[in-house]
Motif scaffolding. Structure first.
Motif, PDB file in Angstrom:
ATOM      1  N   LEU A  64       0.823  -1.212   0.000  1.00 57.25           N
ATOM      2  CA  LEU A  64       0.000   0.000   0.000  1.00 57.25           C
ATOM      3  C   LEU A  64       0.857   1.261   0.000  1.00 57.25           C
ATOM      4  CD1 LEU A  64      -3.060  -0.693   2.299  1.00 57.25           C
ATOM      5  CD2 LEU A  64      -3.061  -0.171  -0.125  1.00 57.25           C
ATOM      6  N   GLN A  65       1.929   1.240   0.789  1.00 58.09           N
ATOM      7  CA  GLN A  65       2.842   2.388   0.810  1.00 58.09           C
ATOM      8  C   GLN A  65       3.415   2.636  -0.576  1.00 58.09           C
ATOM      9  OE1 GLN A  65       5.718   1.562   3.878  1.00 58.09           O
ATOM     10  NE2 GLN A  65       4.295   1.998   5.542  1.00 58.09           N
ATOM     11  N   HIS A  66       3.714   1.553  -1.277  1.00 55.09           N
ATOM     12  CA  HIS A  66       4.251   1.663  -2.637  1.00 55.09           C
ATOM     13  C   HIS A  66       3.207   2.289  -3.573  1.00 55.09           C
ATOM     14  CE1 HIS A  66       6.718   0.637  -6.104  1.00 55.09           C
ATOM     15  NE2 HIS A  66       5.657   0.091  -6.660  1.00 55.09           N
ATOM     16  N   ILE A  67       1.950   1.851  -3.448  1.00 55.08           N
ATOM     17  CA  ILE A  67       0.865   2.394  -4.276  1.00 55.08           C
ATOM     18  C   ILE A  67       0.667   3.880  -3.979  1.00 55.08           C
ATOM     19  CG2 ILE A  67      -1.637   2.322  -4.688  1.00 55.08           C
ATOM     20  CD1 ILE A  67      -1.475  -0.727  -4.048  1.00 55.08           C
ATOM     21  N   ILE A  68       0.592   4.225  -2.685  1.00 52.21           N
ATOM     22  CA  ILE A  68       0.325   5.609  -2.274  1.00 52.21           C
ATOM     23  C   ILE A  68       1.465   6.535  -2.693  1.00 52.21           C
ATOM     24  CG2 ILE A  68       0.100   7.130  -0.260  1.00 52.21           C
ATOM     25  CD1 ILE A  68      -1.384   4.744   1.120  1.00 52.21           C
ATOM     26  N   SER A  69       2.701   6.145  -2.357  1.00 51.06           N
ATOM     27  CA  SER A  69       3.839   7.014  -2.682  1.00 51.06           C
ATOM     28  C   SER A  69       4.040   7.103  -4.190  1.00 51.06           C
ATOM     29  CB  SER A  69       5.121   6.529  -1.990  1.00 51.06           C
ATOM     30  OG  SER A  69       5.469   5.236  -2.437  1.00 51.06           O
ATOM     31  N   GLY A  70       3.770   6.005  -4.904  1.00 48.97           N
ATOM     32  CA  GLY A  70       3.907   6.021  -6.363  1.00 48.97           C
ATOM     33  C   GLY A  70       2.972   7.043  -6.987  1.00 48.97           C
ATOM     34  N   TYR A  71       1.729   7.067  -6.514  1.00 48.41           N
ATOM     35  CA  TYR A  71       0.773   8.031  -7.064  1.00 48.41           C
ATOM     36  C   TYR A  71       1.148   9.457  -6.656  1.00 48.41           C
ATOM     37  CZ  TYR A  71      -3.346  10.789  -7.951  1.00 48.41           C
ATOM     38  OH  TYR A  71      -4.173  11.793  -8.405  1.00 48.41           O
ATOM     39  N   ILE A  72       1.378   9.679  -5.374  1.00 54.80           N
ATOM     40  CA  ILE A  72       1.600  11.042  -4.876  1.00 54.80           C
ATOM     41  C   ILE A  72       2.863  11.666  -5.472  1.00 54.80           C
ATOM     42  CG2 ILE A  72       2.163  12.379  -2.789  1.00 54.80           C
ATOM     43  CD1 ILE A  72       0.245  10.539  -1.254  1.00 54.80           C
ATOM     44  N   LEU A  73       3.913  10.867  -5.600  1.00 50.68           N
ATOM     45  CA  LEU A  73       5.194  11.426  -6.052  1.00 50.68           C
ATOM     46  C   LEU A  73       5.355  11.443  -7.570  1.00 50.68           C
ATOM     47  CD1 LEU A  73       7.641   9.884  -3.422  1.00 50.68           C
ATOM     48  CD2 LEU A  73       6.469  12.095  -3.357  1.00 50.68           C
ATOM     49  N   LYS A  74       4.655  10.546  -8.266  1.00 53.05           N
ATOM     50  CA  LYS A  74       4.899  10.419  -9.715  1.00 53.05           C
ATOM     51  C   LYS A  74       3.778  10.964 -10.587  1.00 53.05           C
ATOM     52  CE  LYS A  74       7.735   6.263  -9.111  1.00 53.05           C
ATOM     53  NZ  LYS A  74       7.789   4.811  -9.328  1.00 53.05           N
ATOM     54  N   ARG A  75       2.621  11.192 -10.018  1.00 56.69           N
ATOM     55  CA  ARG A  75       1.460  11.563 -10.828  1.00 56.69           C
ATOM     56  C   ARG A  75       1.461  13.062 -11.113  1.00 56.69           C
ATOM     57  NH1 ARG A  75      -1.789   9.674 -14.701  1.00 56.69           N
ATOM     58  NH2 ARG A  75      -3.951  10.343 -14.466  1.00 56.69           N
ATOM     59  N   GLU A  76       1.868  13.425 -12.302  1.00 53.98           N
ATOM     60  CA  GLU A  76       1.964  14.840 -12.667  1.00 53.98           C
ATOM     61  C   GLU A  76       0.611  15.537 -12.661  1.00 53.98           C
ATOM     62  OE1 GLU A  76       4.042  15.352 -16.320  1.00 53.98           O
ATOM     63  OE2 GLU A  76       5.863  14.362 -15.602  1.00 53.98           O
ATOM     64  N   GLN A  77      -0.453  14.787 -12.941  1.00 46.29           N
ATOM     65  CA  GLN A  77      -1.784  15.392 -13.002  1.00 46.29           C
ATOM     66  C   GLN A  77      -2.358  15.687 -11.616  1.00 46.29           C
ATOM     67  OE1 GLN A  77      -0.692  12.828 -14.729  1.00 46.29           O
ATOM     68  NE2 GLN A  77      -1.683  12.604 -16.708  1.00 46.29           N
ATOM     69  N   MET A  78      -1.728  15.173 -10.554  1.00 46.67           N
ATOM     70  CA  MET A  78      -2.243  15.451  -9.221  1.00 46.67           C
ATOM     71  C   MET A  78      -2.004  16.917  -8.888  1.00 46.67           C
ATOM     72  SD  MET A  78      -1.506  13.950  -5.417  1.00 46.67           S
ATOM     73  CE  MET A  78      -0.332  15.265  -5.031  1.00 46.67           C
ATOM     74  N   THR A  79      -3.078  17.676  -8.873  1.00 50.12           N
ATOM     75  CA  THR A  79      -3.008  19.110  -8.630  1.00 50.12           C
ATOM     76  C   THR A  79      -2.894  19.411  -7.150  1.00 50.12           C
ATOM     77  OG1 THR A  79      -4.370  19.418 -10.593  1.00 50.12           O
ATOM     78  CG2 THR A  79      -4.212  21.292  -9.094  1.00 50.12           C
ATOM     79  N   LEU A  80      -3.612  18.641  -6.331  1.00 47.36           N
ATOM     80  CA  LEU A  80      -3.619  18.876  -4.884  1.00 47.36           C
ATOM     81  C   LEU A  80      -4.025  17.601  -4.164  1.00 47.36           C
ATOM     82  CD1 LEU A  80      -3.390  21.292  -2.767  1.00 47.36           C
ATOM     83  CD2 LEU A  80      -5.883  21.229  -2.755  1.00 47.36           C
ATOM     84  N   LEU A  81      -3.430  17.413  -2.991  1.00 49.88           N
ATOM     85  CA  LEU A  81      -3.790  16.293  -2.136  1.00 49.88           C
ATOM     86  C   LEU A  81      -4.554  16.833  -0.929  1.00 49.88           C
ATOM     87  CD1 LEU A  81      -3.317  13.190  -1.584  1.00 49.88           C
ATOM     88  CD2 LEU A  81      -1.361  13.901  -0.193  1.00 49.88           C
TER      89      LEU A  81
END
Length: 201
Positions: free
Chosen positions: A95-112
């Motif tokens: 899960l940590q891998h999934i979460i960090s992968g999205y948060i750190l690599k997803r350029e389209q993520m505008t805001l968390l």
């Protein structure tokens, strides 16, 4: 403040791999928090769709990156919760891998949006997560959930305690929202904030 109308909100895709997320370039607003913080209920409240995100009495149910498209303009992304003690070590690492992968690599993520249960004093796991976001330069806001479960005085006291702890490490605080899935408190403010950011993109 003009309320934002959610004309349409629908599920698009679930997956565990950030590379398989939608590739259409629309902005994404991701929601995360400790297990049982009320994330699914909040998403349903924001979109006024009772069963858009599946709520469960069992904490730690969301194990996938879930994309929902809102008004065909932006994505609301439901991320797995963190800090559920009853998962195995390998499950937590995955899960940590999934979460960090999205948060750190997803350029389209505008805001968390990081959800925090307003009923509790500052929790170590939340503070560590905020610190990790700061170290990695991730833009985020804080949403206090379940505000209807407290008196106004107790709510203000708990929020102030969080702010005090954060200001020991941060020069300034991120935007903070008070919400209730039961009363729809904070709905217009959160959607308005998303709308204002979208206007700048």
């Amino acid at each position: 403040m003009e309320p934002i109308i959610v004309k349409d909100a629908r599920f698009v895709i679930s997956n565990t791999n950030v590379n398989k997320c939608p590739q259409d370039g629309r902005p994404e607003y991701a929601f995360i928090g400790r297990s049982n913080v009320g994330k699914s209920s909040l998403i349903n409240m924001l979109t006024r769709r009772n069963k858009l995100a599946m709520t469960s009495a069992m904490p730690g149910k969301t194990l996938l990156i879930n994309h929902f498209i809102v008004n065909d303009e932006w994505y609301l992304v439901d991320l797995p919760g963190y800090g559920y003690a009853k998962r195995s070590k390998s499950q937590n690492e995955q899960l940590q891998h999934i979460i960090s992968g999205y948060i750190l690599k997803r350029e389209q993520m505008t805001l968390l949006f990081v959800l925090v249960d307003s009923r509790h004093e500052p929790q170590k796991i939340d503070l560590e997560f905020f610190r990790w976001l700061g170290e990695n330069g991730v833009p985020f806001s804080i949403i206090f959930t379940k505000a209807d479960k407290l008196t106004r005085t107790a709510l203000a006291k708990n929020v102030a305690a969080y702010k005090k702890v954060l200001l020991e490490e941060w020069e300034e605080l991120p935007p903070v929202f008070l919400t209730s899935a039961e009363t729809a408190l904070g709905r217009d403010e959160v959607l308005q904030y998303i709308n204002e950011i979208n206007k700048t993109l």
